[in-house]
Design a protein around this motif. Structure first.
Motif, PDB file in Angstrom:
ATOM      1  N   ILE A  13       0.982  -1.122   0.134  1.00  0.00           N
ATOM      2  CA  ILE A  13       0.178   0.074   0.010  1.00  0.00           C
ATOM      3  C   ILE A  13       0.883   1.189   0.012  1.00  0.00           C
ATOM      4  O   ILE A  13       1.695   1.520   0.771  1.00  0.00           O
ATOM      5  N   ASP A  40      -0.307  -2.481  -4.684  1.00  0.00           N
ATOM      6  CA  ASP A  40      -1.625  -3.192  -4.771  1.00  0.00           C
ATOM      7  C   ASP A  40      -2.906  -1.976  -4.587  1.00  0.00           C
ATOM      8  O   ASP A  40      -3.840  -1.924  -5.160  1.00  0.00           O
ATOM      9  N   LYS A  41      -2.636  -1.030  -3.775  1.00  0.00           N
ATOM     10  CA  LYS A  41      -3.389   0.130  -3.494  1.00  0.00           C
ATOM     11  C   LYS A  41      -2.697   1.265  -3.222  1.00  0.00           C
ATOM     12  O   LYS A  41      -1.524   1.222  -2.771  1.00  0.00           O
ATOM     13  N   LYS A  98      -6.138   2.003  -8.999  1.00  0.00           N
ATOM     14  CA  LYS A  98      -5.566   1.652  -7.714  1.00  0.00           C
ATOM     15  C   LYS A  98      -5.959   2.581  -6.306  1.00  0.00           C
ATOM     16  O   LYS A  98      -5.665   1.926  -5.399  1.00  0.00           O
ATOM     17  N   CYS A  99      -6.312   3.685  -6.937  1.00  0.00           N
ATOM     18  CA  CYS A  99      -6.585   4.891  -5.680  1.00  0.00           C
ATOM     19  C   CYS A  99      -7.937   4.959  -4.873  1.00  0.00           C
ATOM     20  O   CYS A  99      -8.837   4.427  -5.352  1.00  0.00           O
ATOM     21  N   VAL A 100      -7.488   5.247  -3.685  1.00  0.00           N
ATOM     22  CA  VAL A 100      -8.532   5.070  -2.555  1.00  0.00           C
ATOM     23  C   VAL A 100      -8.380   6.460  -1.921  1.00  0.00           C
ATOM     24  O   VAL A 100      -7.054   6.728  -1.390  1.00  0.00           O
ATOM     25  N   ILE A 124      -9.193  -0.914   3.920  1.00  0.00           N
ATOM     26  CA  ILE A 124      -8.339  -1.156   2.926  1.00  0.00           C
ATOM     27  C   ILE A 124      -7.440  -2.316   3.274  1.00  0.00           C
ATOM     28  O   ILE A 124      -7.112  -3.208   2.509  1.00  0.00           O
ATOM     29  N   ILE A 151      -7.367  -6.018   0.827  1.00  0.00           N
ATOM     30  CA  ILE A 151      -6.368  -6.276   0.093  1.00  0.00           C
ATOM     31  C   ILE A 151      -5.627  -7.813   0.081  1.00  0.00           C
ATOM     32  O   ILE A 151      -6.051  -8.391   1.072  1.00  0.00           O
TER      33      ILE A 151
END
Length: 374
Positions: free
Chosen positions: A115, A144-145, A166-168, A370, A374
């Motif tokens: 992350i 991954d994020k 991939k964005c949060v 998150i 994952i």
């Protein structure tokens, strides 16, 4: 129970925005995951400390290049921790480009999920921006994020645009316990108001560095009447220059670094919160959210791609003006000074926006989600 390794440039009790967020992430996962932290020490020695019950390895720093720390021991410590701890997830706080190179090499040998907590783009250091571009691509491809602090920053960052899927978005948070008002703070706030009777009290908070834009607040002050009092907290590399620029302007008080009691008293006493940051280096504006938490209307500049204009909404929680336009900034302060109803309305909306979006409770829930997903 998942094992999580956190990589931050520095870590608590070192004071800084990224460091505070890194600690917030750790605390959000404290009862959910087994955790370790690796960071730089602000001295030359290696240290292993326990903070909030979590082991923190701090690697001695022998030099800095363009504000990036260098350590001869970091590589070995990182390798040992990954080999022995065998993390399921690595949370890497960016920017930290020299460590990113070491991490990418280590991740070739393990299956940990990555992350990337993207605090901001490298903007000012042109050489570093070009030199680390290939590394950034590798880092974001391996991730991954990717966590961004606002939708504005995703839209304004070419790097985040390249991995938008991939964005949060996880906005930074305010710890309500730290913002609590005590009788001593209320008393001090009353004293500040009494000292400035019949004046519009304005407060600006932050390190005295270029992107914080304090020079534009000092220039705006010269366009204001003597019914204003402006408190500018903090210190930094531009402190001496700001003092020189404000020479003869009795409206401005530089407080230097102050403790939490004095800071909260100033925020409680003030009428307007001034946040004159000018570049995307100000990715979010946690100090801005703290001022808004106390129901203070904000005056900000428009910063394309920054989260500042996501935290405070123009015409809702405060007034946003053209970037670096000193005349407009002063006019916004004058307008709020003259219109108490508008001040109160914006202040009420400001507090509600923080309570609805930027508290540690919402932050913790999103961090846990998150990590679970994952």
């Amino acid at each position: 129970m998942k094992r999580v390794l956190h990589i931050s440039k520095y870590y608590y009790p070192f004071s800084g925005g990224t460091e505070q967020i890194a600690r917030d992430v750790v605390l959000a996962l404290k009862d959910k995951c087994e955790q370790k932290i690796i960071a730089f020490n602000d001295g030359k020695e290696d240290k292993i400390e326990v903070v909030d019950g979590i082991e923190v390895t701090k690697c001695g720093c022998f030099a800095k290049v363009s504000a990036q720390s260098l350590s001869t021991t970091y590589k070995n410590h990182l390798h040992q921790i990954i080999a022995e701890f065998s993390p399921d997830i690595v949370i890497f706080h960016y920017p930290n480009p020299f460590v990113a190179a070491l991490l990418l090499n280590e991740l070739k040998k393990c299956k940990a999920k990555l992350i990337v907590y993207w605090h901001l783009d490298i903007i000012r250091q042109r050489f570093l921006k070009i030199f680390f571009a290939p590394q950034n691509r590798k880092l974001l491809n391996r991730a991954d994020k990717v966590i961004a602090t606002s939708p504005n920053y995703i839209e304004g960052s070419p790097w985040l645009q390249s991995v938008k899927e991939k964005c949060v978005v996880i906005p930074n948070c305010i710890n309500v316990e730290r913002m609590e008002i005590t009788p001593a703070i209320e008393k001090r706030a009353g004293e500040i108001r009494k000292e400035n009777k019949d004046k519009t009290i304005c407060v600006a908070v932050g390190r005295h560095t270029e992107y914080k834009g304090f020079t534009y607040l000092v220039q705006a002050s010269k366009l204001l009447g003597n019914n204003f009092r402006i408190y500018i907290t903090g210190k930094g590399e531009l402190t001496e220059k700001l003092h020189e620029e404000a020479k003869g302007d009795n409206k401005i008080t530089f407080t230097g670094r102050i403790d939490d009691t004095e800071l909260k008293a100033l925020l409680l006493a003030c009428d307007i919160f001034c946040f004159p940051s000018i570049t995307k280096n100000e990715a979010f504006g946690l100090a801005l959210a703290e001022g808004m938490y106390y129901a203070k209307p904000a005056v900000t500049f428009t910063i394309p791609g920054s989260g500042v204009n996501y935290v405070s909404l123009n015409g809702v929680t405060g007034i946003e003006v053209e970037n670096r336009n000193v005349r407009e900034y002063a006019d916004a302060m004058i307008r709020l000074s003259k219109n108490s109803d508008e001040r109160q309305e914006y202040g009420k909306n400001a507090r509600k926006r923080v309570l609805d979006n930027f508290l540690s409770t919402q932050f913790s829930k999103k961090i846990k989600n998150i990590v679970d997903g994952i």
